[in-house]
Design a protein around this motif. Structure first.
Motif, PDB file in Angstrom:
ATOM      1  N   UNK A 116      76.300 -24.848  51.204  1.00  0.00           N
ATOM      2  CA  UNK A 116      74.873 -24.494  51.134  1.00  0.00           C
ATOM      3  C   UNK A 116      74.569 -23.347  52.099  1.00  0.00           C
ATOM      4  N   UNK A 117      75.276 -23.338  53.233  1.00  0.00           N
ATOM      5  CA  UNK A 117      75.170 -22.249  54.208  1.00  0.00           C
ATOM      6  C   UNK A 117      76.569 -21.662  54.418  1.00  0.00           C
ATOM      7  N   UNK A 118      76.666 -20.399  54.758  1.00  0.00           N
ATOM      8  CA  UNK A 118      77.987 -19.777  54.976  1.00  0.00           C
ATOM      9  C   UNK A 118      78.757 -20.489  56.087  1.00  0.00           C
ATOM     10  N   UNK A 119      80.068 -20.548  55.925  1.00  0.00           N
ATOM     11  CA  UNK A 119      80.904 -21.237  56.921  1.00  0.00           C
ATOM     12  C   UNK A 119      80.795 -20.589  58.297  1.00  0.00           C
ATOM     13  N   UNK A 120      80.499 -19.283  58.320  1.00  0.00           N
ATOM     14  CA  UNK A 120      80.357 -18.585  59.607  1.00  0.00           C
ATOM     15  C   UNK A 120      79.149 -19.071  60.405  1.00  0.00           C
ATOM     16  N   UNK A 121      78.232 -19.765  59.736  1.00  0.00           N
ATOM     17  CA  UNK A 121      77.033 -20.273  60.424  1.00  0.00           C
ATOM     18  C   UNK A 121      77.305 -21.542  61.224  1.00  0.00           C
ATOM     19  N   UNK A 122      78.533 -22.055  61.161  1.00  0.00           N
ATOM     20  CA  UNK A 122      78.853 -23.325  61.813  1.00  0.00           C
ATOM     21  C   UNK A 122      79.886 -23.131  62.915  1.00  0.00           C
ATOM     22  N   UNK A 123      79.805 -24.000  63.918  1.00  0.00           N
ATOM     23  CA  UNK A 123      80.826 -23.995  64.965  1.00  0.00           C
ATOM     24  C   UNK A 123      81.299 -25.429  65.191  1.00  0.00           C
ATOM     25  N   UNK A 124      82.483 -25.561  65.772  1.00  0.00           N
ATOM     26  CA  UNK A 124      83.103 -26.867  65.942  1.00  0.00           C
ATOM     27  C   UNK A 124      82.662 -27.521  67.259  1.00  0.00           C
ATOM     28  N   UNK A 125      82.370 -28.810  67.194  1.00  0.00           N
ATOM     29  CA  UNK A 125      82.101 -29.597  68.394  1.00  0.00           C
ATOM     30  C   UNK A 125      82.882 -30.906  68.291  1.00  0.00           C
ATOM     31  N   UNK A 126      83.117 -31.532  69.422  1.00  0.00           N
ATOM     32  CA  UNK A 126      83.804 -32.826  69.437  1.00  0.00           C
ATOM     33  C   UNK A 126      82.761 -33.938  69.402  1.00  0.00           C
ATOM     34  N   UNK A 127      82.892 -34.839  68.440  1.00  0.00           N
ATOM     35  CA  UNK A 127      81.970 -35.973  68.329  1.00  0.00           C
ATOM     36  C   UNK A 127      82.678 -37.110  67.617  1.00  0.00           C
ATOM     37  N   UNK A 128      82.422 -38.337  68.081  1.00  0.00           N
ATOM     38  CA  UNK A 128      83.032 -39.536  67.490  1.00  0.00           C
ATOM     39  C   UNK A 128      84.561 -39.466  67.522  1.00  0.00           C
ATOM     40  N   UNK A 129      85.111 -38.776  68.521  1.00  0.00           N
ATOM     41  CA  UNK A 129      86.560 -38.701  68.637  1.00  0.00           C
ATOM     42  C   UNK A 129      87.205 -37.782  67.614  1.00  0.00           C
ATOM     43  N   UNK A 130      86.429 -36.879  67.030  1.00  0.00           N
ATOM     44  CA  UNK A 130      86.982 -35.940  66.062  1.00  0.00           C
ATOM     45  C   UNK A 130      86.179 -34.634  66.117  1.00  0.00           C
ATOM     46  N   UNK A 131      86.640 -33.634  65.419  1.00  0.00           N
ATOM     47  CA  UNK A 131      85.933 -32.354  65.362  1.00  0.00           C
ATOM     48  C   UNK A 131      84.943 -32.383  64.198  1.00  0.00           C
ATOM     49  N   UNK A 132      83.698 -32.014  64.481  1.00  0.00           N
ATOM     50  CA  UNK A 132      82.694 -31.901  63.425  1.00  0.00           C
ATOM     51  C   UNK A 132      82.064 -30.512  63.516  1.00  0.00           C
ATOM     52  N   UNK A 133      81.505 -30.064  62.390  1.00  0.00           N
ATOM     53  CA  UNK A 133      80.906 -28.731  62.340  1.00  0.00           C
ATOM     54  C   UNK A 133      79.399 -28.825  62.398  1.00  0.00           C
ATOM     55  N   UNK A 134      78.803 -27.993  63.233  1.00  0.00           N
ATOM     56  CA  UNK A 134      77.352 -28.014  63.454  1.00  0.00           C
ATOM     57  C   UNK A 134      76.817 -26.597  63.270  1.00  0.00           C
ATOM     58  N   UNK A 135      75.647 -26.487  62.670  1.00  0.00           N
ATOM     59  CA  UNK A 135      75.080 -25.172  62.396  1.00  0.00           C
ATOM     60  C   UNK A 135      74.743 -24.396  63.664  1.00  0.00           C
ATOM     61  N   UNK A 136      74.907 -23.072  63.558  1.00  0.00           N
ATOM     62  CA  UNK A 136      74.449 -22.164  64.612  1.00  0.00           C
ATOM     63  C   UNK A 136      73.207 -21.401  64.151  1.00  0.00           C
ATOM     64  N   UNK A 137      72.787 -21.666  62.926  1.00  0.00           N
ATOM     65  CA  UNK A 137      71.594 -21.020  62.376  1.00  0.00           C
ATOM     66  C   UNK A 137      70.368 -21.630  63.047  1.00  0.00           C
ATOM     67  N   UNK A 138      69.661 -20.846  63.819  1.00  0.00           N
ATOM     68  CA  UNK A 138      68.562 -21.376  64.631  1.00  0.00           C
ATOM     69  C   UNK A 138      67.452 -21.974  63.776  1.00  0.00           C
ATOM     70  N   UNK A 139      67.117 -21.328  62.671  1.00  0.00           N
ATOM     71  CA  UNK A 139      66.053 -21.838  61.797  1.00  0.00           C
ATOM     72  C   UNK A 139      66.440 -23.193  61.208  1.00  0.00           C
TER      73      UNK A 139
END
Length: 208
Positions: free
Chosen positions: A38-61
């Motif tokens: 739904x959003x470009x992959x470049x809009x996301x960055x990796x964070x550690x959560x629940x013992x694994x890597x998850x992707x979270x948006x960097x799009x401020x809006x």
């Protein structure tokens, strides 16, 4: 003389459970929006959560939109007012519902006749259940139809009639349902805390 009382275990559990569930919705929404393009992959960055890597948006809006939604969901969870959340993915031009990611919110029934208090569920166990759901969301790309058209999304909240609904942010809307003859659905894993049980499924448009 006024005396202060320590919060009851029930009050602490409700607030803690509400925060866990709200946080899950945040990471589940981000995972769906990334995996389904739904959003470009470049809009996301990796964070550690629940013992694994998850992707979270960097799009401020988008981040601000989700935070605003989840702030209200958190209030509804505290009052037991919300029964279901749906993240619907829609084709941008035709406004056709393509997928509905459905999360049912149930309250855990405590045994009324039990003399012993129910043991508290370890947070590590809850996080393991959440981890499995997020992994399932990732794996759905193996069977969900490829989306080859630009899409947008909407978040729907189903609440009790008595719920306090901010009129300036939430309005009655189309349920964005997929016609029964063209809908397939897959049940996902569930997770539960001492207070809430979340059951998940994805319904998707299948033209075959």
């Amino acid at each position: 003389m006024a005396t202060s009382q320590a919060p009851t275990r029930q009050a602490i559990t409700l607030k803690g459970s509400t925060n866990l569930v709200t946080e899950f919705f945040k990471y589940a929404a981000n995972t769906i929006l990334f995996q389904r393009g739904v959003y470009p992959s470049d809009d996301f960055h990796m964070v550690k959560k629940y013992g694994q890597t998850v992707l979270v948006t960097q799009d401020l809006a988008l981040e601000n939109y989700l935070d605003r939604i989840l702030k209200q969901v958190n209030k509804w969870l505290l009052t037991g007012s919300v029964t279901q959340l749906v993240l619907a993915i829609i084709s941008k031009d035709a406004r056709l519902p393509l997928e509905r990611w459905v999360f049912d919110v149930n309250l855990v029934e405590q045994p009324a006749d039990s003399a012993e208090p129910t043991p508290t569920k370890p947070e590590s166990e809850i996080q393991a259940e959440i981890r499995y759901i997020l992994k399932q969301i990732v794996s759905t790309v193996t069977f969900l139809p490829i989306i080859d058209t630009p899409t947008v999304f909407n978040i729907l909240a189903y609440t009790h009639d008595s719920a306090d609904v901010p009129a300036d942010e939430w309005v009655d809307t189309d349920p964005l349902a997929i016609e029964a003859s063209k809908s397939q659905q897959v049940k996902l894993r569930s997770f539960s805390t001492d207070v809430h049980r979340i059951e998940a499924l994805v319904a998707y448009r299948y033209e075959g």
